[in-house]
Each structure stands twice: as structure tokens, then as C-alpha cells.
Design a protein around this motif. Structure first.
Motif, PDB file in Angstrom:
ATOM      1  N   LEU A 174     -84.190  54.676  -0.036  1.00  0.00           N
ATOM      2  CA  LEU A 174     -85.448  54.711   0.638  1.00  0.00           C
ATOM      3  C   LEU A 174     -85.422  54.675   2.140  1.00  0.00           C
ATOM      4  O   LEU A 174     -84.530  53.725   2.635  1.00  0.00           O
ATOM      5  CB  LEU A 174     -86.637  53.585   0.066  1.00  0.00           C
ATOM      6  N   ILE A 175     -86.296  55.231   2.887  1.00  0.00           N
ATOM      7  CA  ILE A 175     -85.841  55.024   4.436  1.00  0.00           C
ATOM      8  C   ILE A 175     -86.249  53.693   4.711  1.00  0.00           C
ATOM      9  O   ILE A 175     -85.571  52.865   5.766  1.00  0.00           O
ATOM     10  CB  ILE A 175     -87.236  55.868   5.001  1.00  0.00           C
ATOM     11  N   ASP A 176     -87.155  52.771   3.994  1.00  0.00           N
ATOM     12  CA  ASP A 176     -87.108  51.132   4.354  1.00  0.00           C
ATOM     13  C   ASP A 176     -85.677  50.692   4.201  1.00  0.00           C
ATOM     14  O   ASP A 176     -85.448  49.768   5.153  1.00  0.00           O
ATOM     15  CB  ASP A 176     -88.218  50.553   3.202  1.00  0.00           C
ATOM     16  N   ASP A 177     -84.924  50.922   3.396  1.00  0.00           N
ATOM     17  CA  ASP A 177     -83.630  50.432   3.059  1.00  0.00           C
ATOM     18  C   ASP A 177     -82.674  51.045   3.960  1.00  0.00           C
ATOM     19  O   ASP A 177     -81.832  50.265   4.289  1.00  0.00           O
ATOM     20  CB  ASP A 177     -83.111  50.634   1.591  1.00  0.00           C
ATOM     21  N   LEU A 178     -82.899  52.260   4.360  1.00  0.00           N
ATOM     22  CA  LEU A 178     -82.001  52.825   5.250  1.00  0.00           C
ATOM     23  C   LEU A 178     -82.266  52.120   7.007  1.00  0.00           C
ATOM     24  O   LEU A 178     -81.327  51.573   7.628  1.00  0.00           O
ATOM     25  CB  LEU A 178     -82.387  54.307   5.599  1.00  0.00           C
ATOM     26  N   HIS A 179     -83.453  51.899   7.172  1.00  0.00           N
ATOM     27  CA  HIS A 179     -83.954  51.500   8.403  1.00  0.00           C
ATOM     28  C   HIS A 179     -83.296  49.939   8.313  1.00  0.00           C
ATOM     29  O   HIS A 179     -83.033  49.420   9.472  1.00  0.00           O
ATOM     30  CB  HIS A 179     -85.294  51.102   8.293  1.00  0.00           C
ATOM     31  N   ARG A 180     -83.287  49.205   7.356  1.00  0.00           N
ATOM     32  CA  ARG A 180     -82.572  47.838   7.210  1.00  0.00           C
ATOM     33  C   ARG A 180     -81.125  47.965   7.528  1.00  0.00           C
ATOM     34  O   ARG A 180     -80.740  46.994   8.346  1.00  0.00           O
ATOM     35  CB  ARG A 180     -82.899  47.243   6.136  1.00  0.00           C
ATOM     36  N   MET A 181     -80.353  48.724   6.943  1.00  0.00           N
ATOM     37  CA  MET A 181     -79.071  48.909   7.279  1.00  0.00           C
ATOM     38  C   MET A 181     -78.907  49.170   8.799  1.00  0.00           C
ATOM     39  O   MET A 181     -78.006  48.538   9.385  1.00  0.00           O
ATOM     40  CB  MET A 181     -78.483  50.196   6.380  1.00  0.00           C
ATOM     41  N   ILE A 182     -79.612  49.957   9.453  1.00  0.00           N
ATOM     42  CA  ILE A 182     -79.242  50.396  10.688  1.00  0.00           C
ATOM     43  C   ILE A 182     -79.735  49.005  11.484  1.00  0.00           C
ATOM     44  O   ILE A 182     -79.121  48.693  12.423  1.00  0.00           O
ATOM     45  CB  ILE A 182     -80.285  51.478  11.121  1.00  0.00           C
ATOM     46  N   LEU A 183     -80.898  48.307  11.263  1.00  0.00           N
ATOM     47  CA  LEU A 183     -81.354  47.324  11.881  1.00  0.00           C
ATOM     48  C   LEU A 183     -80.281  46.092  12.054  1.00  0.00           C
ATOM     49  O   LEU A 183     -79.946  45.519  12.797  1.00  0.00           O
ATOM     50  CB  LEU A 183     -82.478  46.704  11.307  1.00  0.00           C
ATOM     51  N   ASP A 184     -79.634  46.016  10.681  1.00  0.00           N
ATOM     52  CA  ASP A 184     -78.548  44.733  10.649  1.00  0.00           C
ATOM     53  C   ASP A 184     -77.424  45.081  11.633  1.00  0.00           C
ATOM     54  O   ASP A 184     -76.997  44.261  12.408  1.00  0.00           O
ATOM     55  CB  ASP A 184     -78.181  44.642   9.439  1.00  0.00           C
ATOM     56  N   ASP A 185     -77.121  46.442  11.829  1.00  0.00           N
ATOM     57  CA  ASP A 185     -76.092  46.787  13.142  1.00  0.00           C
ATOM     58  C   ASP A 185     -76.640  46.463  14.393  1.00  0.00           C
ATOM     59  O   ASP A 185     -75.745  45.915  15.233  1.00  0.00           O
ATOM     60  CB  ASP A 185     -75.824  48.195  12.813  1.00  0.00           C
ATOM     61  N   ILE A 186     -77.761  47.002  14.636  1.00  0.00           N
ATOM     62  CA  ILE A 186     -78.097  47.081  16.096  1.00  0.00           C
ATOM     63  C   ILE A 186     -78.529  45.620  16.552  1.00  0.00           C
ATOM     64  O   ILE A 186     -78.500  45.363  17.810  1.00  0.00           O
ATOM     65  CB  ILE A 186     -79.346  48.170  16.472  1.00  0.00           C
ATOM     66  N   LEU A 187     -79.029  44.785  15.602  1.00  0.00           N
ATOM     67  CA  LEU A 187     -79.329  43.495  15.977  1.00  0.00           C
ATOM     68  C   LEU A 187     -78.238  42.589  16.528  1.00  0.00           C
ATOM     69  O   LEU A 187     -78.372  42.090  17.549  1.00  0.00           O
ATOM     70  CB  LEU A 187     -79.886  42.629  14.680  1.00  0.00           C
ATOM     71  N   MET A 188     -76.976  42.955  16.185  1.00  0.00           N
ATOM     72  CA  MET A 188     -75.843  42.194  16.842  1.00  0.00           C
ATOM     73  C   MET A 188     -75.438  42.972  18.048  1.00  0.00           C
ATOM     74  O   MET A 188     -75.099  42.260  18.836  1.00  0.00           O
ATOM     75  CB  MET A 188     -74.693  42.586  15.789  1.00  0.00           C
ATOM     76  N   GLU A 189     -75.587  44.246  18.050  1.00  0.00           N
ATOM     77  CA  GLU A 189     -75.439  44.939  19.582  1.00  0.00           C
ATOM     78  C   GLU A 189     -76.422  44.434  20.604  1.00  0.00           C
ATOM     79  O   GLU A 189     -76.034  44.309  21.677  1.00  0.00           O
ATOM     80  CB  GLU A 189     -75.853  46.397  19.392  1.00  0.00           C
TER      81      GLU A 189
ATOM     82  N   ASN B 262     -88.379  44.812   9.981  1.00  0.00           N
ATOM     83  CA  ASN B 262     -88.227  45.979   9.213  1.00  0.00           C
ATOM     84  C   ASN B 262     -89.425  46.821   9.087  1.00  0.00           C
ATOM     85  O   ASN B 262     -89.606  47.696   9.078  1.00  0.00           O
ATOM     86  CB  ASN B 262     -87.094  45.753   8.308  1.00  0.00           C
ATOM     87  N   GLN B 263     -90.457  45.760   8.630  1.00  0.00           N
ATOM     88  CA  GLN B 263     -91.523  46.347   8.375  1.00  0.00           C
ATOM     89  C   GLN B 263     -92.331  47.026   9.537  1.00  0.00           C
ATOM     90  O   GLN B 263     -93.476  47.361   9.365  1.00  0.00           O
ATOM     91  CB  GLN B 263     -92.436  45.355   7.585  1.00  0.00           C
ATOM     92  N   ALA B 264     -91.934  46.884  10.619  1.00  0.00           N
ATOM     93  CA  ALA B 264     -92.830  47.211  11.823  1.00  0.00           C
ATOM     94  C   ALA B 264     -92.974  48.770  11.801  1.00  0.00           C
ATOM     95  O   ALA B 264     -93.967  49.322  12.178  1.00  0.00           O
ATOM     96  CB  ALA B 264     -91.638  47.114  13.113  1.00  0.00           C
ATOM     97  N   TRP B 265     -92.052  49.503  10.951  1.00  0.00           N
ATOM     98  CA  TRP B 265     -92.477  51.019  10.908  1.00  0.00           C
ATOM     99  C   TRP B 265     -93.762  51.209   9.881  1.00  0.00           C
ATOM    100  O   TRP B 265     -94.210  52.424  10.024  1.00  0.00           O
ATOM    101  CB  TRP B 265     -90.912  51.571  10.233  1.00  0.00           C
TER     102      TRP B 265
END
Length: 236
Positions: free
Chosen positions: A67-82, A97-100
Motif C-alpha cells: 500500500l502507498i501508506d507503507d511505501l510512504h513510511r519506507m521513504i519517510l524513514d530514509d529522509i528523516l535521517m537526511e 506518515n498520516q499527513a497524506w
């Protein structure tokens, strides 16, 4: 486009992110509330930039249906570090993540959709999952007739299964469906499946500091400055 072909349209299928809702400003606002030192628009664009590559991993079979929710979370975990925000706890990450689900609609969206419902079936056709789209509709006052998602078809746009799936679900011909979107690649893919297409101008989709070209494309059936402008055209 002849008036006869427009008269045959029964279903308006809307892309959502960027077309109906302003994802960039909405995400930027939430980020800047969490951390005023972060440029919210830059963060929002970075999050969105991971969207297509993540879906491509699903399309290519590298990931199972996700699901997009889960893909959004995968991306989020990466960019939070950045962005130096990895100190957020799990509850904060889940809420972010629920901001979407809480994206704000463009000012013309709710009124335009409400007007179009008088004549047409109005439905989403989004890569967003159903839970996300329903929550968004509640929050943004979007009164759809139906919520269709890539989740229904287990295929992400631009897979033909999504566009043809709309026609199948509503038992109409593909040319009785019009895709409404602010993205030319989405419209091109829909047209290849026999759908009619309406381009909606969203020059500030990526933020006022990064305007995009919204010039008319001759292949589209219609071109409108807003969803209310589309209603003006279709309802005359």
C-alpha cells in the motif's frame, strides 16, 4: 473533440495528489510545525520524489503488493535521517506518515466536484490506498460518488488495469470515462487505453518557488485552469 463524444462521457475519474489536493503545502506545513528549522517544501518534495521509485519496486516484483501508506513510511524513514529528524519516536513517525491523509484541497476542488456530480459519476483514480483516500475526503470535504484506488486493482498507474478498471466497474466503454489530472504522463497513459482526458492546471503543485509548465497539450480532450473551470465547460 466533438460535442457528441463529450455527451457520451459518464464517469469523471480524478487523479488526486496534486490535482485535487495540494500535497506540497500541506506536508510543508506539518513539517514546519514539527521543526521550524526545516524548509518544509524541500522536505515535502524529497518525500514525494521517492514515490515513483517505490512504486516501481512493486511493479518490477522486487516488493510484493504494498500500500502507498507503507511505501510512504519506507521513504519517510530514509529522509528523516537526511533532514536530521531521526529523533522522532514511533508515534510521531506514524502521525507524520498520516499527513497524506490530511492533505488540504485546492480551493476550487470541493465546489468543482460537487457541481460535476450533478451530471457525472465522480470517482478517485489514485495510487493512494482506500483508507488514505477516504480519510482525505473527510478532512478536505470532498464528496465523491466512489473511491477507486490502485489497491482495488493491485496495480499502480500507469498500468492499463487501473484505467480500464474504471470502465469495467461502471460498465461503460473506455471513451465514456474521462481522466482528470494535472500530470501529462497520467493523461497520456489513460488516452492509450481509450479514455478521454482533461488537464487541470496546478502551476504551484511543487511549491510557489518551483512553478511548473502548464501549457496546453494538443492531445488532451480538454484543458482547464481549475476543476470549477472544467465544470463550467462540461456543464454548459
Amino acid at each position: 473533440m466533438t460535442a457528441e463524444r463529450l455527451e457520451d462521457v459518464r464517469v469523471l475519474a480524478f487523479d488526486v495528489f496534486g490535482t485535487v489536493v495540494d500535497w506540497c503545502s500541506s506536508i510543508a506545513q506539518e513539517i514546519e510545525q514539527l521543526n521550524p528549522e526545516i524548509d518544509g517544501r524541500t522536505f515535502a518534495r524529497a518525500w514525494r520524489a521517492g514515490y515513483q521509485p517505490a512504486m516501481q519496486r512493486v511493479r518490477a516484483g522486487e516488493l510484493p503488493w504494498t500500500l502507498i501508506d507503507d511505501l510512504h513510511r519506507m521513504i519517510l524513514d530514509d529522509i528523516l535521517m537526511e533532514f536530521g529528524m531521526s529523533e522522532l519516536d514511533e508515534s510521531q513517525k506514524r502521525h507524520l506518515n498520516q499527513a497524506w491523509h490530511r492533505l488540504q484541497a485546492w480551493p476550487d476542488s470541493a465546489q468543482g466536484i460537487a457541481r460535476l456530480k450533478a451530471r457525472y459519476i465522480t470517482t478517485t483514480l489514485s495510487n493512494g490506498n482506500i483508507n488514505l483516500l477516504v480519510n482525505m475526503a473527510k478532512a478536505a470535504g470532498l464528496n465523491w460518488d466512489c473511491v477507486l484506488s490502485a489497491e482495488v486493482f493491485h496495480a499502480y498507474k500507469p498500468d492499463p488495469a487501473t484505467y480500464l478498471g474504471v470502465a469495467r466497474i461502471f460498465d461503460v466503454r473506455p471513451d465514456q470515462v474521462m481522466l482528470v489530472a494535472a500530470h501529462q504522463d497520467d493523461l497520456d497513459a489513460a488516452r492509450q487505453c481509450g479514455l478521454l482526458t482533461a488537464y487541470i492546471e496546478r502551476p504551484t503543485e511543487f511549491g510557489a518557488d518551483m512553478p511548473k509548465d502548464v501549457s496546453p497539450h494538443p492531445a488532451n480532450t480538454l484543458h482547464a485552469s481549475s476543476i470549477t473551470a472544467l465544470a463550467d465547460t462540461l456543464l454548459t
